[in-house]
Scaffold this motif. Structure first.
Motif: not given
Length: 363
Positions: A288-293
């Protein structure tokens, strides 16, 4: 002519206000919010001005009042401009006769700010923020030569702050439009995420591995060994960070990219390592990327925190959070549209998300 320097003095809140519980209907949430309306219900929340929802019942309290929740910390101190309905454990600051004529939106906001500053970091789940503690709190306010409160100075200071903030907000809105225009998207309407197709996904779908969902361990303040690593407990302010500890402490530590979900369902995306107590569940999954989280966190909050799904009587557990279903945008094949998620988060923040700054240490 030399301008006189503004002076400040300390004033005890209990000498200004009679602090006691607000009036509530004593109903369960299902009955309290059985019919939607426009009357706000001020609940035990640190967000949205403490408003937990709206109903069609008659207000129990007048507006122009300062409230706070005595359940835990001092995060939930707010100014209520309009008539509202009280809630269990929500305290009201009822002004004495010599104070009431001076209270308006601006002077109340000044007191709220001073109140929060005086109590920040003093209370947690071990030492609750009671009305006795609030009454004995001293706040710093502008004062006159005779020692009385300088209400006009408070009023003018808040007016100026509102003017500056409004100006900055206009600048920020313009920058968002520029970002949108430079992104290749033709209009706000084209980028309206509400136009996307959504499907339901359970948290266990998104975090499927055995150790993706972990609950923390209790660590009382007196036994915390200090260090450089944030320690996350329940709370919204400062991303839930209550102190900083070393790895010598016997608690779980998160991955570098994860979501913390506190006992009341508040989800917060983080891209740094932290320890967490038994009032927090940490969600992480490789890739996961920070945008997704960030997007997943917002979707969780919409289902849990914003609806007051969890409470002291029904708090977040690993099982309960894993069963929560959230809505995410999908492409024509029914797969999560992570590219739309990234573009949308970038648009909202006005920049590419490469990191989230760790809050400043409080200890």
């Amino acid at each position: 002519m030399t301008k006189n320097k503004q002076q400040f003095s300390k004033f005890r809140l209990g000498d200004m206000f009679n602090i006691h519980p607000t009036k509530s209907y004593g109903l369960t949430n299902s009955k309290l919010f059985a019919h939607s309306g426009k009357v706000p219900v001020v609940a035990n929340s640190s967000l949205n001005n403490g408003i937990g929802g709206y109903t069609n019942l008659k207000p129990t309290e007048k507006g122009n009042m300062i409230t706070f929740s005595d359940t835990v910390t001092s995060d939930g101190i707010f100014y209520q401009p309009s008539p509202f309905i009280g809630y269990s454990h929500v305290q009201g600051l009822y002004p004495y006769e010599n104070i009431e004529p001076h209270l308006n939106k601006n002077t109340c906001l000044y007191i709220v700010s001073a109140f929060k500053k005086a109590t920040r970091g003093l209370y947690d789940y071990g030492l609750k923020f009671t009305r006795d503690n609030a009454s004995n709190t001293f706040i710093v306010l502008p004062s006159l030569n005779n020692g009385y409160i300088d209400w006009e100075k408070m009023n003018q200071d808040i007016k100026e702050i509102i003017r500056v903030v409004s100006s900055r907000a206009d600048t920020e809105i313009n920058s968002r439009y520029n970002l949108l225009n430079n992104s290749g998207i033709n209009s706000i309407k084209d980028f309206d995420i509400k136009q996307a197709s959504f499907s339901d996904f359970s948290i266990s779908d998104l975090f499927p591995e055995e150790n993706d969902i972990r609950r923390g361990k209790r660590l009382v303040k007196s036994k915390r060994k200090k260090g450089p690593i944030p320690f996350v407990t329940a709370g919204v302010t400062n991303h839930g960070i209550s102190s900083y500890i070393s790895e010598e402490n016997n608690v779980p530590f998160s991955d570098d990219l994860s979501i913390s979900v506190d006992m009341f369902g508040w989800a917060d995306a983080k891209n740094y390592k932290y320890g967490f107590d038994d009032h927090v569940v940490s969600l992480s999954h490789e890739g996961y990327t920070i945008e997704q989280l960030i997007f997943i966190s917002a979707a969780i909050n919409k289902v849990t925190f914003n609806t007051m799904l969890f409470s002291w009587e029904y708090m977040v557990t690993k099982k309960r959070i894993s069963e929560i279903k959230i809505k995410l945008p999908v492409d024509q094949g029914g797969r999560i549209d992570w590219q739309l998620v990234k573009s949308y988060i970038k648009y909202l923040l006005g920049r590419e998300v490469t990191s989230i700054s760790m809050p400043l240490r409080k200890d």
